[in-house]
Each structure stands twice: as C-alpha cells, then as structure tokens.
Design a protein around this motif. Structure first.
Motif, PDB file in Angstrom:
ATOM      1  N   ILE A 203       0.841  -1.208   0.000  1.00  0.00           N
ATOM      2  CA  ILE A 203       0.000   0.000   0.000  1.00  0.00           C
ATOM      3  C   ILE A 203       0.873   1.254   0.000  1.00  0.00           C
ATOM      4  O   ILE A 203       0.609   2.213  -0.732  1.00  0.00           O
ATOM      5  N   PHE A 213      11.882   5.208   1.526  1.00  0.00           N
ATOM      6  CA  PHE A 213      10.901   5.752   2.478  1.00  0.00           C
ATOM      7  C   PHE A 213      10.156   4.618   3.188  1.00  0.00           C
ATOM      8  O   PHE A 213       9.855   4.712   4.376  1.00  0.00           O
TER       9      PHE A 213
ATOM     10  N   LEU B  90      -6.279   0.272   2.837  1.00  0.00           N
ATOM     11  CA  LEU B  90      -5.928   1.233   3.897  1.00  0.00           C
ATOM     12  C   LEU B  90      -4.892   0.600   4.825  1.00  0.00           C
ATOM     13  O   LEU B  90      -4.819  -0.623   4.933  1.00  0.00           O
ATOM     14  N   LEU B  91      -4.116   1.466   5.462  1.00  0.00           N
ATOM     15  CA  LEU B  91      -3.101   0.978   6.403  1.00  0.00           C
ATOM     16  C   LEU B  91      -3.787   0.710   7.742  1.00  0.00           C
ATOM     17  O   LEU B  91      -4.242   1.645   8.406  1.00  0.00           O
ATOM     18  N   ARG B  94      -4.126   2.318  11.889  1.00  0.00           N
ATOM     19  CA  ARG B  94      -3.915   3.766  11.850  1.00  0.00           C
ATOM     20  C   ARG B  94      -5.258   4.478  11.736  1.00  0.00           C
ATOM     21  O   ARG B  94      -6.243   3.891  11.292  1.00  0.00           O
ATOM     22  N   GLN B  98      -4.233   9.577   9.679  1.00  0.00           N
ATOM     23  CA  GLN B  98      -2.900   9.049   9.356  1.00  0.00           C
ATOM     24  C   GLN B  98      -2.873   8.403   7.974  1.00  0.00           C
ATOM     25  O   GLN B  98      -1.888   8.519   7.242  1.00  0.00           O
ATOM     26  N   TYR B 102      -0.629   9.946   4.921  1.00  0.00           N
ATOM     27  CA  TYR B 102       0.533   9.185   4.440  1.00  0.00           C
ATOM     28  C   TYR B 102       0.950   9.614   3.030  1.00  0.00           C
ATOM     29  O   TYR B 102       2.138   9.701   2.724  1.00  0.00           O
ATOM     30  N   ALA B 103      -0.067   9.906   2.182  1.00  0.00           N
ATOM     31  CA  ALA B 103       0.232  10.311   0.798  1.00  0.00           C
ATOM     32  C   ALA B 103       1.009  11.631   0.765  1.00  0.00           C
ATOM     33  O   ALA B 103       1.711  11.915  -0.203  1.00  0.00           O
ATOM     34  N   GLU B 105       2.979  12.588   3.553  1.00  0.00           N
ATOM     35  CA  GLU B 105       4.231  12.326   4.275  1.00  0.00           C
ATOM     36  C   GLU B 105       5.313  11.849   3.308  1.00  0.00           C
ATOM     37  O   GLU B 105       6.480  12.197   3.454  1.00  0.00           O
ATOM     38  N   VAL B 106       4.924  11.016   2.320  1.00  0.00           N
ATOM     39  CA  VAL B 106       5.923  10.474   1.397  1.00  0.00           C
ATOM     40  C   VAL B 106       6.607  11.558   0.567  1.00  0.00           C
ATOM     41  O   VAL B 106       7.693  11.337   0.056  1.00  0.00           O
ATOM     42  N   THR B 109       5.794  16.694   3.044  1.00  0.00           N
ATOM     43  CA  THR B 109       5.007  17.921   3.249  1.00  0.00           C
ATOM     44  C   THR B 109       5.092  18.388   4.709  1.00  0.00           C
ATOM     45  O   THR B 109       5.162  17.574   5.635  1.00  0.00           O
ATOM     46  N   ILE B 114       0.011  19.513   5.969  1.00  0.00           N
ATOM     47  CA  ILE B 114      -0.653  18.195   6.000  1.00  0.00           C
ATOM     48  C   ILE B 114      -2.003  18.329   6.698  1.00  0.00           C
ATOM     49  O   ILE B 114      -3.023  17.860   6.194  1.00  0.00           O
TER      50      ILE B 114
END
Lengths: 292, 236
Positions: A203, A213, B90-91, B94, B98, B102-103, B105-106, B109, B114
C-alpha cells in the motif's frame, strides 16, 4: 535525511511498536535468548584465551652460556635478543644468581653446603610472545657463539601447543556456529514480522512512497528489536557471569578470568551484533517485498 | 491526459489479458471503463499507475510514457495521480487522518500543510468528524471514502478507481459515485473501472468497453439504449 522525515520515521517506529506488540515481544525474546547464549560462548572463549596466554607467558627458554662468557658479553647478547621479534623479555641470570635460585627452589631439601666452586652456568631466561614461536627462537639462539645449550622443555611445550590449538579451533568453530545460528534465527524472526506486514508495504508503494521511504521505518524497527534484545541479554548475562566468576575464583584463584572493565569491549560487540543483525534482517526482508 | 496506443498485456504464464487497446481520455473527463469480470479492466488501470508494465504498446499519462519509466521513478508517477481500490487498501492500525496524511508524508510535506490538506480532503468526503478513528472501526463506505480522500489529498488532477463499489451495497456505492462526480466537477479527470451497468446508466458518462466473448452484446445494447454514441468498444 530531512528532520521532518526523520521525525515521521520515529513516529512511525513508535506507532508500529504499539501496533505490533506481539511481534515486538517475539522478536526481542528471540534476540535476548540468542545474544545471551552467544555472549556466554564468547565469554568462555575469551577466558580460555586468557588462560592460554597466562600459561604461555610462564613458558621460558633457557639459553645456558659458555663458561668463558663475560658479564659484558652476556649483557650485550641480552640486549640483542631483546630486540628480536617474538621475544617479549630477556633476563640475565649470573652463575651466583643461578645457585641462589637453586637453593630457593630446593628449599633446603638438598644439602648444597658442600658446593665450593659453583658448577652452574650463567644463562638467559627468555620469554616469547606465543608458545608456537618457541622452537624457532630456540633454534636461532642455539646458533649463537656465546650459547652452550638451549633448553625449553620441548616435549611439554609441543603438547601444550597442540592441546591448546585443538581446543582453540574447536571453541572458535563453536563460536562461529553459534554466531551463524544467532544471525539466521534473528533474521528469520524479523522476516516473519515483515512478512506479516507485506500488504502494508504494498500500500505504501501504491501511494507513491519510494523504496527507501518504506524501508527506513522497518530498519529502525529492526535496529530497535536488536538493541533492546541485546541490552536485555546483557542485563541477564552480567549477574550470571559475575556469579560464575566468583565461584571459580574461590575454587581456582589463579585463573586470570576477565572481570569489570575488561568485559566492556565484549558487551559493546554484543550490542553491535544485536543491532546490526536487526537492521540487516529488516533490510533484507523488506527488500523482498519492494517492487520499485 | 491518458492515451493507450495499441497496448497489450500478457501475464508471465502466457495468459493474455489485453491486446491492442487504443483509447484516449481527455483532461477533465469522467470515463467509465466497463466490461465483465476478467475482461481486463483492472489490468488496464494497473498499467496506468505502473503496477503492471505493458507487454507491448505505449501508455501516455500526463505526457509521460509510463511503460518506459525506470522503476525508481514509479513512486514519482504515482504521486501525480490518486488511486482508489475495490478493497480500499488502507493501512490498518492507523487513524483516518494518518491514512490520508501518508500520501503527503511520502513527499515530505510540512506538518501544518498536512493538517490543512487532510482536513480539506476529509471535508470533501464528509469524514471530517471521523479523522481520529481507527480505519478498522469504520463501515465499508467510510473506508472507501477514506481511500478517496487519500487519493485526492495531494491535489492530483487524475483519479483512478478500480471497482470502487465492489465491496459496498448499492446505496453506499451510489454515494461513492456521487463523490467521484463531485471531484470531476471540481476539475479532476476521473477514470472508474466497473462491471456495474447501473452506475453507467445513472451517471451518463463516456464509457470505454473492454469485453470478452458474448458479454459484449449486453454492453452494446446498454450503450445504444443510453445513447452513448461516443463510447468505445475495445476487443481484448
């Protein structure tokens, strides 16, 4: 690495530890047990080498000098020998000192009062850095013109060298085997942890996370498992070893067992081993599930 | 925006999933990719975000030939579009916040940014009040809305949805389709793969059919009835 990203990774680590508490317990327990056993093996190996060195340091070559050798010539020879490789120390024993030593060693059990002219030769007592080099050093000394005869208890030393070489190889083999087992089991445990989260990795990549990352939080987690496990192992190992050394010191007080600060390098190594196996285990396991 | 040029795909075991697809999706369009189960809809979408690499042909997305980009650049392609999956992806463990964050954070930002962008995305899918809830405690519809929020949070102008209502009941599914329509109205290109003819009938958007065997009849009839004259019918 940007501080913002590092902060995120640390937060991820903290959250992941809370979420995967069972995995944390399983991994840390495995690391603790294995590092404890590895530590025991290494301690035995370390003390074995200390005992071997202690015995080796007692082994001496006696180079008996010719009767006509003067003190000056003997001292010149002593300095010359002291500068050679493999020779740790050289002590010059005069004829009078040799007789005194004989009296001391025999403790009056043999009546030496009848000796008028000292028949004993002066000699050089030579200690080498390791028992294996004794035959070569003795042979070199024998060829010197001031030397009448060289004595180094060849048979005993050969037996000693052979026995310790065999024992040392056996011990080293066991330590390497134990180290490999430790690495493999810890690695497999961490692999299982990562496997249980392979969907999570997929995911993360689908929403645009780069391989590094995704990888970093897992590496940090592996390092944490390793470090915590190794620390716990040391916490258990220290009192066990201390109790063992106390007992051994009472039974064999002359044994030069490692104590106190002498153990710090080993402890540091165990921490490094635990942490690096955790890191590498995570790194290799995550890589299996990274597609880009 | 998206162009398929004679694109084909075969799995490593030799099974052919798609052959010689040609299609163009313009910027700002809402397009359905329709066809029965197993017709290759998901395969076509997976090639857009390079989960699969075309066996032959070219796929152009935002001026980029995605079939030729090196693996290390794939994450950067995925950051330019949002993807919504049938199983939400979904993770777990979390919160809603969160997962959506996540999109962002990668891409590193800033924390305040965020919070702002995630808040906006959650408002759009009407989930602002559930930001702190664990995603496992949400209903299927709410989980899919979280997934949509994650797909749009980075401000990408291309949204791809692969059977987004497959795990949902009809009413919830329709809510999700309305969210897609709203996103499209705000300017984003939306591509939805579905085998559900009801959504196609109700939303009246252009359809790209990918069919296999006799099932084509049903879709051609459906398209004719709807008067979707500009829809394409693609042979696998």
């Amino acid at each position: 690495m940007a501080s913002r990203t590092l902060q995120f990774f640390l937060l991820e680590l903290s959250n992941s530890l809370k979420r995967n508490i069972l995995m944390l317990v399983a991994s840390v327990t495995t690391v603790t047990i294995l590092v404890f056993l590895l530590g025991l093996f290494l301690l035995f190996f370390m003390n074995f080498q200390r005992i071997r060195s202690a015995i080796a340091s007692e082994l001496e070559i006696h180079a008996y000098l010719k009767q006509q050798t003067t003190d000056d010539q003997a001292l010149t020879l002593k300095h010359h020998l002291a500068s050679l490789t493999h020779i740790r120390s050289v002590r010059y024993v005069t004829r009078d000192e040799a007789l005194s030593e004989l009296r001391k060693d025999t403790k009056g059990e043999i009546d030496l009062s009848g000796i008028i002219n000292n028949p004993l030769p002066a000699y050089l007592s030579i200690q080498v850095d390791n028992p294996e080099s004794i035959p070569a050093v003795a042979s070199a000394i024998q060829s010197m013109k001031e030397v009448e005869q060289v004595n180094y208890f060849q048979k005993i030393i050969d037996q000693f060298v052979s026995l310790f070489k065999t024992a040392e190889r056996l011990f080293l083999g066991l330590v390497i085997l134990m180290l490999l087992c430790t690495l493999m089991i810890i690695h497999n445990t961490i692999r299982l942890c990562v496997f249980s989260r392979k969907k999570e990795i997929e995911i993360m990549q689908l929403v645009g996370a780069t391989s590094s990352f995704v990888r970093w939080p897992f590496i940090l987690e592996g390092a944490f498992y390793g470090l915590l496990g190794a620390t716990l192992a040391l916490i258990f190992l220290a009192p066990c070893y201390h109790a063992l050394v106390s007992e051994m010191s009472i039974i064999f007080p002359i044994l030069p067992l490692a104590k106190g600060h002498e153990l710090f390098p080993l402890m540091l190594w165990l921490l490094v081993i635990g942490t690096s196996v955790g890191c590498s285990g995570s790194y290799l396991s995550v890589n299996r599930y990274l597609h880009c | 925006m998206i162009e398929f040029r004679s694109v084909g795909f075969s799995y490593p075991n030799g099974v052919r999933a798609l052959s010689a697809i040609n299609a163009t999706i313009q910027k700002g369009e809402f397009v359905f990719i329709a066809g029965p189960t197993g017709s290759g809809k998901s395969t076509a979408l997976k090639m857009i975000y390079r989960e699969l690499k075309p066996t032959f042909g070219e796929i152009w997305v935002n001026g980029l030939n995605v079939g030729t980009i090196p693996p290390k650049r794939i994450p950067y392609l995925r950051r330019t579009l949002g993807v919504v999956f049938e199983d939400f992806k979904l993770l777990h463990g979390r919160t809603v916040f969160q997962n959506v964050a996540y999109a962002l954070e990668v891409v590193g930002t800033d924390r305040h940014e965020i919070e702002r962008q995630v808040g906006r995305a959650l408002q759009l899918v009407a989930l602002g009040h559930k930001a702190d809830q664990n995603v496992e405690h949400l209903s299927g519809g709410e989980q899919q809305r979280t997934s949509i929020a994650r797909a749009i949070v980075n401000g990408s102008n291309l949204l791809i949805a692969d059977e987004p209502t497959g795990h949902l009941d009809a009413e919830t599914g329709w809510e999700i389709m309305q969210i897609f329509e709203q996103i499209n109205k705000e300017g984003a290109t939306v591509v939805v793969a579905t085998h559900n003819i009801d959504w196609i009938e109700r939303l009246q958007k252009r359809v790209i059919f990918i069919y296999e065997g006799e099932t084509i009849e049903k879709y051609i009839k459906g398209a004719n009835r709807l008067g979707l004259s500009n829809s394409s019918v693609l042979s696998p």
